[in-house]
Scaffold this active site. Structure first.
Site, PDB file in Angstrom:
ATOM      1  N   HIS A   1      42.902  36.461  44.954  1.00  0.00           N
ATOM      2  CA  HIS A   1      42.349  37.180  46.109  1.00  0.00           C
ATOM      3  C   HIS A   1      41.992  36.201  47.222  1.00  0.00           C
ATOM      4  O   HIS A   1      42.298  36.447  48.401  1.00  0.00           O
ATOM      5  CB  HIS A   1      41.092  37.948  45.702  1.00  0.00           C
ATOM      6  CG  HIS A   1      41.307  39.010  44.671  1.00  0.00           C
ATOM      7  ND1 HIS A   1      41.659  38.717  43.360  1.00  0.00           N
ATOM      8  CD2 HIS A   1      41.193  40.361  44.738  1.00  0.00           C
ATOM      9  CE1 HIS A   1      41.758  39.839  42.673  1.00  0.00           C
ATOM     10  NE2 HIS A   1      41.495  40.856  43.487  1.00  0.00           N
TER      11      HIS A   1
ATOM     12  N   SER B   1      47.074  41.642  44.544  1.00  0.00           N
ATOM     13  CA  SER B   1      45.918  41.398  45.402  1.00  0.00           C
ATOM     14  C   SER B   1      46.164  40.265  46.400  1.00  0.00           C
ATOM     15  O   SER B   1      45.643  40.306  47.518  1.00  0.00           O
ATOM     16  CB  SER B   1      44.690  41.071  44.546  1.00  0.00           C
ATOM     17  OG  SER B   1      44.367  42.151  43.700  1.00  0.00           O
TER      18      SER B   1
END
Length: 307
Positions: free
Chosen positions: A246, A181
């Site tokens: 993220h 991610s």
């Protein structure tokens, strides 16, 4: 060439008179360039330069290799299938204690093993995690690499992956990390920020729809990660993976990534902002390394037991 194109009804010609789209038997590069550049390059001069210079050689190998590696018979799918059979679990594999015993996962107790700050990209929490990441990686990463090349895209991707794990080690000290991610969010955030900053120059169709779909997809994946992080772990005291990776990828995307994707024909070393953001990234890496060396002993967080 211009008269021939006019006679044959070719829909597009470059500023140098070279026909980009030919009616029959057109080369792959001549069909691809006009479809990619309007939603990746904001300036007309960059698009014209790309029309004339793109040859589809080399192909977008980096993102494809990363995707195949993350979902390959040796690393991705095989690792995923192996753990699925070993753990008898295909969804939320990360909740099983044996999952953390692998040599690739970043774990706070094993942070001295430096390769884990990058190798965690090859492990995913489950099939839902793997599918969401690889879909975004292919839909956004391949077109970006076809326009900007493997060097620029690889730089943004690797910086996003590294920033993700280091951000977790600083902001979420007790949590492990898995998944790609960080790199994926760096690429997508850089592209979306570039589109927003150059909205009027982007000539692609359905800009709002494309951005909305990318944001929805990112939100679904980020929401899944946040939910998993705070969901009671199946085998305490080992917590579930962090979602901070993220955010680290997003920060890299909207800073260094925007600079890398901003100008198509200008070399990176000629851009002052590139060196500024690269220096900032270097300072953060140095800070994170020092944090990992000293802060854990000074703050004494309650780390989970070694896997």
């Amino acid at each position: 060439m211009l008269s021939k194109a006019a006679v044959l009804g070719a829909p597009w010609c470059t500023w140098k008179g070279r026909c980009v789209l030919e009616p029959d038997g057109a080369q792959v590069s001549e069909r691809t360039a006009p479809n990619l550049s309007p939603w990746t390059l904001p300036r007309e001069i960059d698009r014209k330069w790309y029309y004339d210079s793109y040859t589809c050689c080399p192909p977008p190998w980096l993102i494809l290799v990363l995707t195949i590696t993350e979902a390959s018979p040796w690393r991705g799918v095989a690792v995923f299938v192996y753990y699925g059979l070993l753990l008898d679990r295909w969804v939320l594999q990360v909740s099983h204690p044996l999952f953390m015993k692998g040599p690739l996962v970043y774990h706070p107790q094993l942070r001295a093993q430096a390769w884990r700050y990058l190798s965690y990209v090859f492990m995913h929490a489950g099939i839902e995690h793997l599918g969401l990441n690889l879909t975004l990686q292919l839909l956004v990463g391949v077109p970006l690499e076809m326009v900007h090349g493997a060097t620029r895209i690889g730089l943004v991707y690797v910086c996003g992956v590294l920033a993700g794990s280091l951000a977790v080690s600083v902001a979420d000290m007790t949590a492990p990390v898995v998944g790609s991610s960080g790199g994926v969010y760096a690429l997508v955030s850089a592209h979306l920020a570039n589109v927003v900053m150059n909205w009027s120059g982007m000539k692609c169709q359905f800009k709002v729809f494309r951005m909305a779909m990318a944001l929805v997809w990112m939100s679904v994946e980020f929401g899944r990660a946040v939910w998993l992080r705070f969901y009671p772990p199946a085998f305490p005291p080992c917590p579930n993976p962090s979602f901070v990776a993220h955010l680290g990828g997003v920060v890299v995307g909207v800073t260094l990534g925007v600079v890398v994707l901003r100008n198509f024909e200008q070399r990176l070393q000629d851009q002052s902002l590139f060196w500024i953001f690269l220096f900032v990234c270097g300072v953060f890496v140095l800070f994170a390394v020092l944090w990992n060396v000293f802060a854990y002993s000074l703050l004494d967080p309650r780390l989970p037991p070694p896997p």
